[in-house]
Scaffold this motif. Structure first.
Motif, PDB file in Angstrom:
ATOM      1  N   SER A 128       0.843  -1.189   0.000  1.00 55.78           N
ATOM      2  CA  SER A 128       0.000   0.000   0.000  1.00 55.78           C
ATOM      3  C   SER A 128       0.874   1.233   0.000  1.00 55.78           C
ATOM      4  O   SER A 128       1.805   1.357   0.794  1.00 55.78           O
ATOM      5  CB  SER A 128      -0.905   0.031   1.237  1.00 55.78           C
ATOM      6  N   SER A 129       0.578   2.131  -0.906  1.00 56.50           N
ATOM      7  CA  SER A 129       1.292   3.408  -0.942  1.00 56.50           C
ATOM      8  C   SER A 129       0.412   4.521  -0.392  1.00 56.50           C
ATOM      9  O   SER A 129       0.768   5.682  -0.468  1.00 56.50           O
ATOM     10  CB  SER A 129       1.714   3.726  -2.377  1.00 56.50           C
ATOM     11  N   ILE A 130      -0.731   4.163   0.178  1.00 59.85           N
ATOM     12  CA  ILE A 130      -1.639   5.165   0.731  1.00 59.85           C
ATOM     13  C   ILE A 130      -1.196   5.484   2.152  1.00 59.85           C
ATOM     14  O   ILE A 130      -1.193   4.602   3.013  1.00 59.85           O
ATOM     15  CB  ILE A 130      -3.095   4.662   0.737  1.00 59.85           C
ATOM     16  N   LYS A 134      -4.341   9.500   5.114  1.00 54.43           N
ATOM     17  CA  LYS A 134      -5.284   9.705   4.015  1.00 54.43           C
ATOM     18  C   LYS A 134      -6.390   8.654   3.987  1.00 54.43           C
ATOM     19  O   LYS A 134      -7.335   8.773   3.221  1.00 54.43           O
ATOM     20  CB  LYS A 134      -4.552   9.719   2.679  1.00 54.43           C
ATOM     21  N   LEU A 135      -6.265   7.606   4.798  1.00 51.62           N
ATOM     22  CA  LEU A 135      -7.286   6.565   4.829  1.00 51.62           C
ATOM     23  C   LEU A 135      -8.507   7.043   5.604  1.00 51.62           C
ATOM     24  O   LEU A 135      -8.376   7.686   6.638  1.00 51.62           O
ATOM     25  CB  LEU A 135      -6.737   5.288   5.474  1.00 51.62           C
ATOM     26  N   ARG A 136      -9.694   6.729   5.099  1.00 52.49           N
ATOM     27  CA  ARG A 136     -10.949   7.053   5.789  1.00 52.49           C
ATOM     28  C   ARG A 136     -11.667   5.757   6.102  1.00 52.49           C
ATOM     29  O   ARG A 136     -11.609   4.812   5.324  1.00 52.49           O
ATOM     30  CB  ARG A 136     -11.822   7.946   4.910  1.00 52.49           C
ATOM     31  N   ARG A 137     -12.366   5.717   7.231  1.00 49.62           N
ATOM     32  CA  ARG A 137     -13.055   4.496   7.660  1.00 49.62           C
ATOM     33  C   ARG A 137     -14.569   4.628   7.560  1.00 49.62           C
ATOM     34  O   ARG A 137     -15.291   3.799   8.086  1.00 49.62           O
ATOM     35  CB  ARG A 137     -12.630   4.143   9.078  1.00 49.62           C
TER      36      ARG A 137
END
Length: 148
Positions: A128-130, A134-137
């Motif tokens: 994963s390069s995210i 920046k991740l949203r749940r």
């Protein structure tokens, strides 16, 4: 379209769907094994270098589908594609597991949430390069906030 065929089967401590931890705070830290069929063992070459794997598998005991689902972690209904419900138009799933070690055609893993005997369709290294920030749940983060 394609016809899926298993590359192996899961060995898991979970025999029934009710055994798998679900809901807010559920921990998926059970050890299991991905037993790859002999004809696919060559495809495991160099897999030992990865810490985590994405396992694509089939909800082989799921019957039918629903377009909405009420997950155990929320008292609200959501679209099935915004959940991990097994009642899907195509009964496929994925789980990220930690690779503990390889023993020939068997991968010892931690983090299984599949039933014993579940067919494995594919395995991919987790990349994963995210960035985490920046991740949203989505609705799950809201449900967790309401639960506190």
């Amino acid at each position: 379209m394609f016809t899926s065929r298993p590359i192996g089967f899961v060995s898991s401590p979970y025999k029934n769907p009710s055994d798998v931890p679900k809901g807010l705070g559920a921990k998926h830290d059970a050890d299991g094994m991905l037993k790859i069929l002999p004809e696919f063992e060559a495809g495991l070459a160099d897999i030992e270098g990865f810490s985590h794997l994405i396992v694509i598998w089939e909800f082989d005991r799921s019957q039918g589908f629903e377009l909405t689902a009420s997950p155990p972690s929320d008292n609200r209904t959501h679209g099935v594609f915004a959940t991990r419900s097994p009642l899907r138009p195509n009964p496929i799933a994925l789980t990220t597991v930690e690779l503990v070690r390889r023993d020939g055609a068997s991968l010892h893993v931690r983090g299984v949430d599949m039933l014993d005997g579940t067919p494995i369709l594919d395995i991919k290294p987790y990349l994963s390069s995210i960035p985490e920030e920046k991740l949203r749940r989505g609705w799950l983060a809201e449900a967790e906030a309401r639960h506190k």
